[in-house]
Design a protein around this motif. Structure first.
Motif, PDB file in Angstrom:
ATOM      1  N   GLN A 106      -0.014   1.111  -1.413  1.00  0.00           N
ATOM      2  CA  GLN A 106       0.449   2.318  -2.036  1.00  0.00           C
ATOM      3  C   GLN A 106       2.057   2.318  -1.276  1.00  0.00           C
ATOM      4  OE1 GLN A 106      -2.132   5.909  -1.322  1.00  0.00           O
ATOM      5  NE2 GLN A 106      -1.910   5.808  -3.800  1.00  0.00           N
TER       6      GLN A 106
ATOM      7  N   GLU B 125      -7.550  12.116  -6.584  1.00  0.00           N
ATOM      8  CA  GLU B 125      -7.518  11.490  -7.879  1.00  0.00           C
ATOM      9  C   GLU B 125      -8.783  11.074  -8.011  1.00  0.00           C
ATOM     10  OE1 GLU B 125      -4.899  11.135 -10.074  1.00  0.00           O
ATOM     11  OE2 GLU B 125      -3.555  12.177  -8.438  1.00  0.00           O
TER      12      GLU B 125
ATOM     13  N   SER C 134       6.219   1.014  -6.771  1.00  0.00           N
ATOM     14  CA  SER C 134       7.025   0.701  -8.134  1.00  0.00           C
ATOM     15  C   SER C 134       6.467   1.043  -9.258  1.00  0.00           C
ATOM     16  CB  SER C 134       7.547  -0.763  -8.119  1.00  0.00           C
ATOM     17  OG  SER C 134       8.365  -0.897  -7.137  1.00  0.00           O
ATOM     18  N   GLY C 135       5.317   1.816  -9.192  1.00  0.00           N
ATOM     19  CA  GLY C 135       4.454   2.212 -10.531  1.00  0.00           C
ATOM     20  C   GLY C 135       3.239   1.833 -10.123  1.00  0.00           C
ATOM     21  N   PRO C 136       2.228   1.893 -11.280  1.00  0.00           N
ATOM     22  CA  PRO C 136       0.430   1.950 -11.166  1.00  0.00           C
ATOM     23  C   PRO C 136       0.487   0.286 -10.701  1.00  0.00           C
ATOM     24  CG  PRO C 136       1.063   3.037 -13.227  1.00  0.00           C
ATOM     25  CD  PRO C 136       2.571   2.553 -12.553  1.00  0.00           C
TER      26      PRO C 136
ATOM     27  N   TYR D 197      -4.985  11.133  -1.266  1.00  0.00           N
ATOM     28  CA  TYR D 197      -4.886  10.772  -2.829  1.00  0.00           C
ATOM     29  C   TYR D 197      -6.069  10.259  -3.389  1.00  0.00           C
ATOM     30  CZ  TYR D 197      -3.471   7.543  -6.631  1.00  0.00           C
ATOM     31  OH  TYR D 197      -3.481   6.769  -7.849  1.00  0.00           O
TER      32      TYR D 197
ATOM     33  N   GLU E  61      -6.692   1.897 -11.341  1.00  0.00           N
ATOM     34  CA  GLU E  61      -5.207   2.069 -10.843  1.00  0.00           C
ATOM     35  C   GLU E  61      -5.017   2.996  -9.739  1.00  0.00           C
ATOM     36  OE1 GLU E  61      -2.734   2.395 -14.457  1.00  0.00           O
ATOM     37  OE2 GLU E  61      -3.214   0.336 -14.912  1.00  0.00           O
ATOM     38  N   VAL E  62      -3.856   2.646  -9.034  1.00  0.00           N
ATOM     39  CA  VAL E  62      -3.444   3.542  -8.073  1.00  0.00           C
ATOM     40  C   VAL E  62      -1.973   3.605  -8.171  1.00  0.00           C
ATOM     41  CG1 VAL E  62      -5.449   3.286  -6.427  1.00  0.00           C
ATOM     42  CG2 VAL E  62      -3.315   1.713  -6.049  1.00  0.00           C
ATOM     43  N   ASN E  63      -1.224   4.571  -7.529  1.00  0.00           N
ATOM     44  CA  ASN E  63       0.164   4.538  -7.456  1.00  0.00           C
ATOM     45  C   ASN E  63       0.686   3.678  -6.580  1.00  0.00           C
ATOM     46  OD1 ASN E  63       0.247   6.653  -9.285  1.00  0.00           O
ATOM     47  ND2 ASN E  63       0.348   8.413  -7.805  1.00  0.00           N
ATOM     48  N   GLY E  64       1.607   2.991  -6.876  1.00  0.00           N
ATOM     49  CA  GLY E  64       2.481   1.852  -5.786  1.00  0.00           C
ATOM     50  C   GLY E  64       3.602   2.347  -5.460  1.00  0.00           C
TER      51      GLY E  64
END
Length: 318
Positions: free
Chosen positions: A292, A275, A43-45, A271, A38-41
């Motif tokens: 992202q 991460e 609106s969330g993961p 990132y 999962e990565v940060n988007g």
């Protein structure tokens, strides 16, 4: 996008060409792994799959295309000349070393020392000419003719595109379903090869820096057009226009285009290191930047594949 007839001079590539390239390459290239995460988007993961192509020999997908081109022309033992901003030169030098053939790479003055050093390490002669890839390419044509050499192209040669497309066949075997495949675009060889491999069953999204929108501009104009290049990823995505082969495939298989800023590319690259301890060059982070920033929004339940395509970078820039 305007409709224009396909250029009859452009060779059409199909899945069968990519399958032939896979057989030709055999075990001389790595089957690079995938990594589900999962990565940060915005609106969330966001669930994604990384295709770790930066682990390829030479740290770039381009070795697949260069080696395929040399293997296809195995009866032609002439020395090789290629123009490159960096990665294509590394790939050609490595492929020529495997084939024990002389290789000359023409690079622009802006070519990173890290990449030039990798060309030297693989036995290539390096010549500097011009301030951008276009000027280096024009000189490479003259040099190849003067030397009677075989000229490779960084992205607009059928065997090069077909070789790159083997990445798509690997993804098909490694990932369930038909998720979108996000891939950085410069000259378009990788995106086109993957699209040819997957055919109408696949979805390929070409992600480009806003400062180097070769595919985006071509789709808008209905034909390849020159663009100004100004991006932190220009050493790898420095083509001033999309390749003719890539554009034909982009229209046939409806490759989409997404644009991202240099700031977004830099943040995606940082990132990946922070991460995952993954080190890529700016071009290698371009596709992640689309997810992202929301330039590409996955469909509900979709886990897009993000191709991390190159790792030839100066570690001090992280």
């Amino acid at each position: 996008m305007t409709d224009a007839p396909a250029d009859p001079k452009v060779k059409r590539l199909y899945r069968s060409d990519v399958r032939a390239a896979r057989l030709r390459l055999g075990r001389q290239v790595r089957v690079t792994p995938v990594f589900h995460t999962e990565v940060n988007g915005p609106s969330g993961p966001v669930k994604v799959t990384f295709k770790l192509e930066y682990l390829q020999h030479g740290g770039t997908f381009k070795v697949r295309g260069s080696l395929n081109a040399l293997l296809e022309s195995h009866d032609d033992r002439r020395p090789v000349v290629i123009a490159s901003g960096g990665n294509a030169g590394i790939a050609a030098a490595l492929a020529c070393a495997l084939q024990r053939r002389p290789c000359t790479v023409v690079v622009p003055e802006s070519a990173p020392h890290t990449k030039v050093a990798a060309m030297w390490a693989n036995g290539a002669e390096v010549q500097w000419h011009g301030t951008n890839y276009g000027e280096a390419f024009r000189y490479s044509v003259e040099l190849a003719a003067a030397r009677g050499a075989l000229q490779l192209h960084a992205y607009d040669l059928p065997a090069v595109v077909a070789g790159a497309g083997v990445v798509g066949l690997e993804i098909e075997n490694q990932v369930r379903g038909r998720p979108a495949v996000l891939v950085a675009v410069g000259g378009g060889g990788l995106a086109a090869g993957i699209a040819a491999a997957l055919g109408l069953r696949g979805r390929v999204v070409g992600v480009e820096p806003k400062g180097a929108p070769t595919l985006h501009a071509a789709l808008a104009a209905g034909r390849p057009v020159d663009v100004q290049v100004a991006s932190i990823a220009a050493d790898a995505l420095g083509a001033t226009r999309i390749g003719d082969i890539a554009f034909e495939i982009a229209r046939r298989y409806r490759i989409a285009s997404a644009l991202v800023s240099d700031d977004a590319i830099a943040m995606a690259r940082e990132y990946l290191w922070r991460e995952f301890r993954i080190v890529v060059e700016p071009a290698g982070a371009v596709a992640l930047a689309a997810v992202q920033t929301g330039a590409y929004v996955p469909e509900p339940g979709e886990r897009p594949v993000i191709v991390l395509c190159g790792a030839n970078t100066d570690l001090t820039t992280l």
